[in-house]
Write a protein that holds these residues in place. Structure first.
Motif, short mmCIF file in Angstrom:
data_model
loop_
_atom_site.label_atom_id
_atom_site.label_comp_id
_atom_site.label_asym_id
_atom_site.label_seq_id
_atom_site.Cartn_x
_atom_site.Cartn_y
_atom_site.Cartn_z
N LYS A 34 1.39 -1.29 0.13
CA LYS A 34 0.28 0.29 -0.06
C LYS A 34 1.03 1.37 -0.11
O LYS A 34 0.65 2.20 -0.66
N GLU A 35 2.08 1.38 0.87
CA GLU A 35 2.57 2.47 0.61
C GLU A 35 3.56 2.47 0.30
O GLU A 35 4.05 4.27 -0.59
N SER A 36 3.91 1.55 -0.76
CA SER A 36 4.93 2.21 -1.97
C SER A 36 4.41 2.05 -3.10
O SER A 36 5.33 2.20 -4.49
N GLY A 37 3.03 1.78 -3.31
CA GLY A 37 2.22 1.36 -4.33
C GLY A 37 2.12 0.87 -5.14
O GLY A 37 1.71 0.46 -6.19
N ASN A 39 1.22 -3.80 -6.92
CA ASN A 39 0.34 -4.21 -6.56
C ASN A 39 0.45 -5.61 -7.12
O ASN A 39 1.68 -5.33 -7.87
N GLU A 40 -0.58 -5.97 -6.90
CA GLU A 40 -0.11 -7.95 -7.22
C GLU A 40 -0.10 -7.71 -8.69
O GLU A 40 0.83 -8.73 -9.76
N LYS A 42 1.36 -5.22 -11.07
CA LYS A 42 2.56 -5.12 -11.39
C LYS A 42 3.89 -5.51 -10.82
O LYS A 42 4.72 -6.30 -11.33
N MET A 43 3.96 -6.61 -9.80
CA MET A 43 4.32 -7.61 -9.42
C MET A 43 4.77 -8.88 -10.63
O MET A 43 5.64 -8.99 -10.07
N LYS A 44 3.31 -9.11 -10.82
CA LYS A 44 3.29 -10.62 -12.18
C LYS A 44 4.25 -10.07 -13.69
O LYS A 44 4.75 -11.07 -13.11
N GLY A 45 4.57 -8.81 -13.02
CA GLY A 45 5.11 -9.03 -14.37
C GLY A 45 6.63 -8.66 -14.34
O GLY A 45 7.22 -7.97 -14.98
N ALA A 46 7.30 -9.16 -13.19
CA ALA A 46 8.70 -8.66 -13.03
C ALA A 46 9.43 -9.98 -13.18
O ALA A 46 8.92 -11.05 -13.26
N ASN A 47 10.74 -9.92 -13.75
CA ASN A 47 11.55 -11.07 -13.59
C ASN A 47 12.24 -11.37 -12.41
O ASN A 47 13.71 -10.94 -11.50
N MET A 48 11.30 -11.68 -11.28
CA MET A 48 12.24 -12.35 -10.29
C MET A 48 12.96 -13.08 -10.06
O MET A 48 13.73 -13.09 -8.91
N PRO A 49 13.56 -13.77 -10.51
CA PRO A 49 15.36 -14.86 -10.44
C PRO A 49 16.26 -13.49 -10.47
O PRO A 49 17.19 -13.86 -9.96
#
Length: 160
Positions: A34-37, A39-40, A42-49
């Motif tokens: 919430k505080e960083s803006g 959301n789910e 945005k996180m799904k499009g990230a290259n987590m490795p």
């Protein structure tokens, strides 16, 4: 003195474990999102490795610095310019007397805490001011790094 690369690597990897717990939705994850803006979506499009890999590299660099901040003997080593063969006998006597003094997990945690509180938290707080982030964001992110620095300092200082 030699760098303990294994301790630094383990300390760096510990940040992933702390992050997994700290940013879990039932701990501080929901507040942070919430505080960083974030959301789910945005996180799904990230290259987590890639993100995790670079995070470990950054944490490894932090670990190198923490070794100098948590182990006092590095100060004596730096006073001789790192050349043990040309050191005065007083250096060798000092290291014989105090070579492993204050090399404990507890001592590393103390210096990690102080470094996190007095160095990292103000840096995050300053960035948060200019980025117009909330004080909650500063506390969640700063708290994460304080805990990480305590654990990293413990590992690095106590691993003799």
């Amino acid at each position: 003195m030699e760098m303990n690369w294994i301790a630094i690597l383990v300390a760096a990897l510990s940040t992933l474990v702390v992050g997994f717990v700290w940013y879990h939705p039932k701990v501080f994850g929901t507040i942070w999102m919430k505080e960083s803006g974030m959301n789910e979506e945005k996180m799904k499009g990230a290259n987590m490795p890639l993100i995790f890999g670079i995070s470990v590299i950054y944490a490894f660099l932090i670990g190198i610095v923490l070794q100098f901040l948590t182990i006092h003997q590095w100060g004596a080593y730096s006073m001789i310019g790192g050349n043990v063969t040309e050191a005065l006998p007083s250096y060798k006597a000092f290291m014989a007397d105090y070579g492993t003094t204050f090399r404990t997990f507890k001592h590393g945690a103390l210096h990690g805490f102080l470094t996190g509180l007095l160095l990292v938290l103000p840096v995050i707080g300053t960035n948060s001011l200019y980025e117009r982030r909330s004080f909650k964001y500063t506390l969640v992110t700063g708290g994460f790094w304080i805990v990480c620095f305590m654990i990293m300092g413990s590992i690095i200082c106590g691993w003799v």
